[in-house]
Write a protein that holds these residues in place. Structure first.
Motif, short mmCIF file in Angstrom:
data_model
loop_
_atom_site.label_atom_id
_atom_site.label_comp_id
_atom_site.label_asym_id
_atom_site.label_seq_id
_atom_site.Cartn_x
_atom_site.Cartn_y
_atom_site.Cartn_z
N ILE A 31 -0.25 0.36 -7.48
CA ILE A 31 -0.69 1.55 -6.54
C ILE A 31 -0.60 0.81 -5.01
CG2 ILE A 31 -2.27 3.40 -5.76
CD1 ILE A 31 -2.94 3.54 -8.68
N ALA A 32 -0.99 -0.08 -4.84
CA ALA A 32 -1.03 -0.81 -3.36
C ALA A 32 0.17 -0.92 -3.21
CB ALA A 32 -1.95 -2.05 -3.43
N LEU A 33 1.15 -1.78 -4.01
CA LEU A 33 2.58 -1.94 -3.66
C LEU A 33 3.59 -0.46 -3.27
CD1 LEU A 33 4.71 -4.19 -3.50
CD2 LEU A 33 5.38 -3.79 -5.79
N MET A 34 3.10 0.57 -4.33
CA MET A 34 3.85 1.86 -3.81
C MET A 34 3.34 2.32 -2.51
SD MET A 34 4.08 4.02 -7.40
CE MET A 34 2.62 3.55 -8.25
N HIS A 35 2.12 2.12 -2.08
CA HIS A 35 1.94 2.55 -0.94
C HIS A 35 2.48 1.85 0.12
CE1 HIS A 35 -0.75 2.63 2.69
NE2 HIS A 35 -1.05 4.13 2.29
N ARG A 36 2.47 0.50 -0.01
CA ARG A 36 3.02 -0.42 1.03
C ARG A 36 4.60 0.01 1.29
NH1 ARG A 36 5.63 -5.08 1.42
NH2 ARG A 36 5.30 -5.61 -0.88
N ILE A 37 5.25 0.22 -0.02
CA ILE A 37 6.77 0.20 0.18
C ILE A 37 7.14 1.74 0.54
CG2 ILE A 37 8.90 0.25 -1.23
CD1 ILE A 37 7.89 -2.17 -2.50
N LEU A 38 6.42 2.56 -0.22
CA LEU A 38 7.06 4.19 0.13
C LEU A 38 6.26 4.77 1.35
CD1 LEU A 38 6.66 5.17 -3.75
CD2 LEU A 38 8.64 4.47 -2.53
N VAL A 39 5.10 4.53 1.72
CA VAL A 39 4.55 4.94 2.76
C VAL A 39 4.79 4.15 4.14
CG1 VAL A 39 2.09 5.67 4.04
CG2 VAL A 39 2.63 6.03 1.52
N GLU A 40 4.51 2.85 4.05
CA GLU A 40 4.47 2.04 5.33
C GLU A 40 6.28 1.69 5.47
OE1 GLU A 40 2.00 -1.12 4.94
OE2 GLU A 40 0.25 0.33 4.63
N GLU A 41 6.94 1.29 4.49
CA GLU A 41 8.30 0.84 4.91
C GLU A 41 9.18 1.89 5.09
OE1 GLU A 41 9.18 -2.38 2.28
OE2 GLU A 41 7.53 -3.64 2.77
N GLN A 42 9.25 2.29 3.73
CA GLN A 42 10.17 3.49 3.53
C GLN A 42 10.07 4.73 4.25
OE1 GLN A 42 13.55 3.04 2.39
NE2 GLN A 42 12.73 0.88 2.00
N ARG A 43 8.94 5.18 4.41
CA ARG A 43 8.27 6.54 4.94
C ARG A 43 8.75 7.66 4.26
NH1 ARG A 43 8.61 4.73 11.38
NH2 ARG A 43 7.09 3.12 10.96
N TRP A 44 8.81 7.45 2.77
CA TRP A 44 9.12 8.71 1.98
C TRP A 44 7.91 9.73 2.09
CZ3 TRP A 44 11.38 6.69 -3.36
CH2 TRP A 44 12.56 6.26 -2.78
N LEU A 45 6.69 9.47 2.21
CA LEU A 45 5.50 10.07 2.29
C LEU A 45 4.66 9.74 3.53
CD1 LEU A 45 4.35 9.72 -1.33
CD2 LEU A 45 5.30 11.81 -0.45
#
Length: 80
Positions: A31-45
């Protein structure tokens, strides 16, 4: 923060494969990795949407990390 448009199938596959290969440490690590990649890096959400989805997945029985991944995948990619 600007939310990006729908990713292509190749981009989504590459991002989810990266998360799958790097996620060690059980659900908390995933979950922490999903947050870092999807929210912070990719900005999907956005942060608020991610936390809302995560809180909802915590209420459901079963693994939160898997449920969160399925929900975000459906939300951003809309694959049937």
């Amino acid at each position: 923060m600007q939310i990006r448009h729908y990713p292509t199938l190749a981009e989504a596959t590459r991002i989810w494969a990266r998360i799958g290969l790097l996620s060690f440490g059980g659900p908390a690590g995933q979950i922490a990795l999903m947050h870092r990649i999807l929210v912070e890096e990719q900005r999907w959400l956005g942060e608020k949407r991610f936390l809302h989805a995560f809180n909802y997945c915590m209420l459901l029985p079963g693994p939160e990390g898997m449920q969160l991944a399925v929900y975000i995948g459906w939300l951003r990619c809309r694959f049937r």
